[in-house]
Scaffold this active site. Sequence first.
Site, short mmCIF file in Angstrom:
data_model
loop_
_atom_site.label_atom_id
_atom_site.label_comp_id
_atom_site.label_asym_id
_atom_site.label_seq_id
_atom_site.Cartn_x
_atom_site.Cartn_y
_atom_site.Cartn_z
N HIS A 140 83.29 -3.06 34.59
CA HIS A 140 82.63 -2.50 33.42
C HIS A 140 83.59 -2.26 32.26
O HIS A 140 84.70 -1.78 32.44
CB HIS A 140 81.93 -1.19 33.78
CG HIS A 140 80.68 -1.40 34.57
ND1 HIS A 140 80.15 -0.45 35.41
CD2 HIS A 140 79.85 -2.48 34.65
CE1 HIS A 140 79.05 -0.93 35.97
NE2 HIS A 140 78.85 -2.16 35.52
N HIS A 181 74.75 -9.47 32.34
CA HIS A 181 75.69 -8.45 32.80
C HIS A 181 76.12 -8.69 34.24
O HIS A 181 77.32 -8.70 34.55
CB HIS A 181 75.05 -7.06 32.67
CG HIS A 181 75.92 -5.96 33.19
ND1 HIS A 181 76.80 -5.25 32.38
CD2 HIS A 181 76.08 -5.43 34.44
CE1 HIS A 181 77.44 -4.36 33.12
NE2 HIS A 181 77.02 -4.45 34.37
N GLU A 182 75.15 -8.89 35.12
CA GLU A 182 75.48 -9.03 36.54
C GLU A 182 76.26 -10.32 36.81
O GLU A 182 77.11 -10.36 37.71
CB GLU A 182 74.21 -8.97 37.38
CG GLU A 182 73.39 -7.70 37.24
CD GLU A 182 74.16 -6.41 37.50
OE1 GLU A 182 75.25 -6.46 38.09
OE2 GLU A 182 73.69 -5.34 37.07
N HIS A 207 79.88 -9.70 36.63
CA HIS A 207 80.46 -9.19 37.88
C HIS A 207 80.70 -10.33 38.86
O HIS A 207 81.72 -10.38 39.54
CB HIS A 207 79.53 -8.16 38.52
CG HIS A 207 79.44 -6.87 37.77
ND1 HIS A 207 80.53 -6.25 37.20
CD2 HIS A 207 78.37 -6.05 37.52
CE1 HIS A 207 80.16 -5.12 36.62
NE2 HIS A 207 78.84 -4.98 36.80
#
Length: 295
Positions: free
Chosen positions: A262, A252-253, A256
């Site tokens: 998101h 997930h990170e 980014h």
Amino acid sequence: MAFKSLQLFFLLLASFTSHVISRHIPTPIPQHLYGCRKGDNVEGIHSIKKYLHRYGYLSHNTNTSSHIELNSNTFDDTLESAVKLYQKWSKLNVSGILDQQTLDQIFKPRCGLPDVIMKSNSNKNTEDDLEISSHYALFPGNQKWPDYKRHLTYTFTNNFPIDFVPSVTEAMKEWAAHSLFTFSQAADDQVPDINISFQVGDHGDGVPFDGPGGVVGHAFAPTDGRLHLDGDDKWSAGLETQKVNVMNAALHELGHVLGLAHSTVQQAVMWPYIDVYALKALTDDDIAGLTALYP
């Protein structure tokens, strides 16, 4: 004397074990908040206000976000509007009431970055002023790595546990398999593009961690490269009860780090809540977002 020393040892061990176990149990949901709605004044509502403010819902429903408002336990029009916006973004029943589904989601482990991005300069109290997509989202200004930068180097700092390194590199392989990006560990004399570390509390980046439970990690948009996991949470390279899976969080990170915000798609890796029950893999939504940013 030996017996007393042994007794003292076991007492200290029990105390230490109790401390370690208790500090990693997820924050329990305050039962008295279930069913709260406009007009109520209940202890703990202020924590819901702060949560919605932090993740971009409350700040878009009021012209001011004063310290007094955020610490008030009054469930007013502004909070009801923010709860509705949260429910709309999360595809929950839009009631404006803190029902079980809403509170259950609020208390799940998640990424620390905001969900909602303002698309206009309006400050009206309506969710219609916000553009809520049905898929991936990008950072404001479509922040991304320059066209010549498709190979990213990384380093682990702050005594990153060696046992968790393979989980992070596996997450990198997942992104590399569905993009033009490649990754390799930076040489000792090289400035890395991505800096990965465990941090605790206020760690100097302006976005402090909150201790056990709640936020488990965050990362910054390109080309910052910082990826932080909360060292106060309990982590695992596998799937264990009350532990956060390192690969799921890193996957997930890293999204980014590459430039994705998101997603509103719950199955997507870029959904803000970190799954602790199953290993995740990139979905069509994640890949479409990356393709939109790097065509």
